[in-house]
Design a protein around this motif. Structure first.
Motif, PDB file in Angstrom:
ATOM      1  N   UNK A 211     -10.469 -21.555  15.186  1.00 33.03           N
ATOM      2  CA  UNK A 211     -10.950 -20.648  16.232  1.00 33.03           C
ATOM      3  C   UNK A 211     -11.288 -21.496  17.449  1.00 33.03           C
ATOM      4  N   UNK A 212     -11.331 -20.867  18.600  1.00 30.61           N
ATOM      5  CA  UNK A 212     -11.703 -21.605  19.815  1.00 30.61           C
ATOM      6  C   UNK A 212     -13.051 -22.302  19.650  1.00 30.61           C
ATOM      7  N   UNK A 213     -13.927 -21.734  18.841  1.00 26.65           N
ATOM      8  CA  UNK A 213     -15.286 -22.275  18.715  1.00 26.65           C
ATOM      9  C   UNK A 213     -15.581 -22.918  17.370  1.00 26.65           C
ATOM     10  N   UNK A 214     -14.566 -23.015  16.475  1.00 25.42           N
ATOM     11  CA  UNK A 214     -14.867 -23.521  15.134  1.00 25.42           C
ATOM     12  C   UNK A 214     -13.798 -24.475  14.608  1.00 25.42           C
ATOM     13  N   UNK A 215     -14.275 -25.572  14.019  1.00 24.06           N
ATOM     14  CA  UNK A 215     -13.452 -26.456  13.193  1.00 24.06           C
ATOM     15  C   UNK A 215     -14.067 -26.427  11.808  1.00 24.06           C
ATOM     16  N   UNK A 216     -13.255 -26.225  10.790  1.00 21.96           N
ATOM     17  CA  UNK A 216     -13.782 -26.106   9.437  1.00 21.96           C
ATOM     18  C   UNK A 216     -13.288 -27.248   8.557  1.00 21.96           C
ATOM     19  N   UNK A 217     -14.136 -27.699   7.656  1.00 23.46           N
ATOM     20  CA  UNK A 217     -13.733 -28.628   6.607  1.00 23.46           C
ATOM     21  C   UNK A 217     -13.025 -27.807   5.544  1.00 23.46           C
ATOM     22  N   UNK A 218     -11.733 -27.976   5.404  1.00 25.04           N
ATOM     23  CA  UNK A 218     -10.943 -27.142   4.502  1.00 25.04           C
ATOM     24  C   UNK A 218     -11.409 -27.262   3.056  1.00 25.04           C
ATOM     25  N   UNK A 219     -12.000 -28.384   2.716  1.00 27.83           N
ATOM     26  CA  UNK A 219     -12.487 -28.576   1.350  1.00 27.83           C
ATOM     27  C   UNK A 219     -13.705 -27.722   1.048  1.00 27.83           C
ATOM     28  N   UNK A 220     -14.348 -27.174   2.070  1.00 30.37           N
ATOM     29  CA  UNK A 220     -15.561 -26.374   1.875  1.00 30.37           C
ATOM     30  C   UNK A 220     -15.271 -24.880   1.765  1.00 30.37           C
ATOM     31  N   UNK A 221     -14.030 -24.458   2.021  1.00 28.94           N
ATOM     32  CA  UNK A 221     -13.691 -23.036   1.973  1.00 28.94           C
ATOM     33  C   UNK A 221     -13.662 -22.559   0.524  1.00 28.94           C
ATOM     34  N   UNK A 222     -14.365 -21.462   0.252  1.00 28.45           N
ATOM     35  CA  UNK A 222     -14.354 -20.896  -1.101  1.00 28.45           C
ATOM     36  C   UNK A 222     -13.535 -19.611  -1.166  1.00 28.45           C
ATOM     37  N   UNK A 223     -13.249 -19.005  -0.008  1.00 30.35           N
ATOM     38  CA  UNK A 223     -12.504 -17.744  -0.017  1.00 30.35           C
ATOM     39  C   UNK A 223     -11.934 -17.473   1.368  1.00 30.35           C
ATOM     40  N   UNK A 224     -10.785 -16.807   1.394  1.00 27.87           N
ATOM     41  CA  UNK A 224     -10.218 -16.319   2.652  1.00 27.87           C
ATOM     42  C   UNK A 224     -10.121 -14.812   2.535  1.00 27.87           C
TER      43      UNK A 224
ATOM     44  N   UNK B 285      -9.135 -11.570   4.742  1.00 34.25           N
ATOM     45  CA  UNK B 285      -8.544 -11.056   5.975  1.00 34.25           C
ATOM     46  C   UNK B 285      -8.547 -12.144   7.050  1.00 34.25           C
ATOM     47  N   UNK B 286      -9.285 -11.930   8.125  1.00 33.53           N
ATOM     48  CA  UNK B 286      -9.241 -12.888   9.232  1.00 33.53           C
ATOM     49  C   UNK B 286     -10.494 -13.762   9.283  1.00 33.53           C
ATOM     50  N   UNK B 287     -11.060 -14.026   8.111  1.00 36.79           N
ATOM     51  CA  UNK B 287     -12.252 -14.858   8.060  1.00 36.79           C
ATOM     52  C   UNK B 287     -12.164 -15.829   6.896  1.00 36.79           C
ATOM     53  N   UNK B 288     -12.748 -17.022   7.081  1.00 36.23           N
ATOM     54  CA  UNK B 288     -12.885 -17.954   5.968  1.00 36.23           C
ATOM     55  C   UNK B 288     -14.351 -17.948   5.549  1.00 36.23           C
ATOM     56  N   UNK B 289     -14.573 -17.974   4.250  1.00 29.30           N
ATOM     57  CA  UNK B 289     -15.925 -17.889   3.704  1.00 29.30           C
ATOM     58  C   UNK B 289     -16.286 -19.238   3.098  1.00 29.30           C
ATOM     59  N   UNK B 290     -17.423 -19.775   3.538  1.00 27.42           N
ATOM     60  CA  UNK B 290     -17.904 -21.061   3.034  1.00 27.42           C
ATOM     61  C   UNK B 290     -18.977 -20.853   1.978  1.00 27.42           C
TER      62      UNK B 290
END
Length: 257
Positions: free
Chosen positions: A210-223, A225-230
């Motif tokens: 996102x324009x305002x977010x960088x995520x650590x992919x290893x921390x994602x527990x669920x995707x 729709x259009x959101x990643x859940x940590x």
């Protein structure tokens, strides 16, 4: 002894500040003020080294009060609203206490005041122990960060702190500032740095979603729709410009049809 005043328009919050100040041996409470106007009168008659100041107050809020001072003492802001953190950095606040805060958070702020007002100097007849101070001085020309393999050093609040890259959950952009959200502590680290500069230097397991977010992919527990859940309290939007890249990553990890 560090001479301080406490400012808060809420009597209970003001009393809490006074109680905490009384528990710190190197702090001396000069006055308790229920408004910035009252504090101005104190400053005109007393020598004050530091101010613990609420931001949301009637008539004159804490931020405008501090900006109005020609030569302000050191400032520690207290407020229930986290959006003031960046503005607090712009007026060179020593610390920022988010209500409700406890004695441990208050002690952190008090110790930062002590460090600012009592620079490390050799004792008479002795030498400085290099291990006596954990603060790392910012190198000349440093803007916001320095890099070292799996760690980074981030300049925040007049200090440089070491952060393990694996500890970063996600990074949030706020204009010219960034908030680094970590696994190891509840409050994010705020630093003056452009999102693009950080994005270019992070390892491959970090992705801008996102324009305002960088995520650590290893921390994602669920995707979803259009959101990643940590975790249960944290979900981040996937911006339209970043969907294709993120979907390609998901496809490389996807099992099943």
């Amino acid at each position: 002894m560090i001479r301080v005043i406490a400012i808060d328009d809420e009597p209970l919050a003001l009393q809490q500040l006074a109680t905490y100040i009384g528990k710190v041996p190197f702090l001396q409470l000069v006055a308790q003020c229920e408004s910035a106007i009252e504090a101005i009168n104190v400053l005109n008659s007393e020598t004050v080294d530091a101010i613990f100041c609420d931001i949301n107050m009637p008539d004159l809020n804490g931020m405008d009060f501090v900006k109005s001072l020609a030569v302000p003492p050191l400032i520690v802001f207290t407020t229930a609203y986290s959006e003031y953190a960046v503005e607090g950095f712009r007026v060179n606040a020593v610390d920022y206490l988010l209500k409700p805060f406890g004695l441990q958070d208050f002690m952190r702020a008090a110790n930062r005041l002590k460090e600012r007002l009592a620079p490390l100097s050799p004792p008479k007849g002795g030498t400085i122990d290099p291990s006596a101070s954990k603060t790392i001085e910012a190198p000349s020309g440093a803007v916001g960060e320095a890099w070292c393999s799996d760690t980074l050093f981030v300049k925040t609040d007049y200090r440089i702190v070491k952060v393990a890259i694996s500890d970063i959950r996600y990074i949030e952009g706020m204009s010219e500032y960034l908030r680094l959200h970590l696994d190891s502590q509840p409050k994010p680290i705020i630093t003056l740095l452009a999102m693009k500069n950080l994005e270019e230097k992070l390892p491959k397991n970090f992705m801008r979603i996102h324009r305002s977010y960088i995520v650590n992919l290893d921390k994602i527990v669920e995707v979803n729709k259009n959101r990643v859940i940590i975790d249960n309290d944290t979900n981040l939007p996937i911006g339209d410009s970043y969907k294709e890249q993120f979907n390609r990553y998901i496809e490389t990890k996807f099992l099943g049809k």
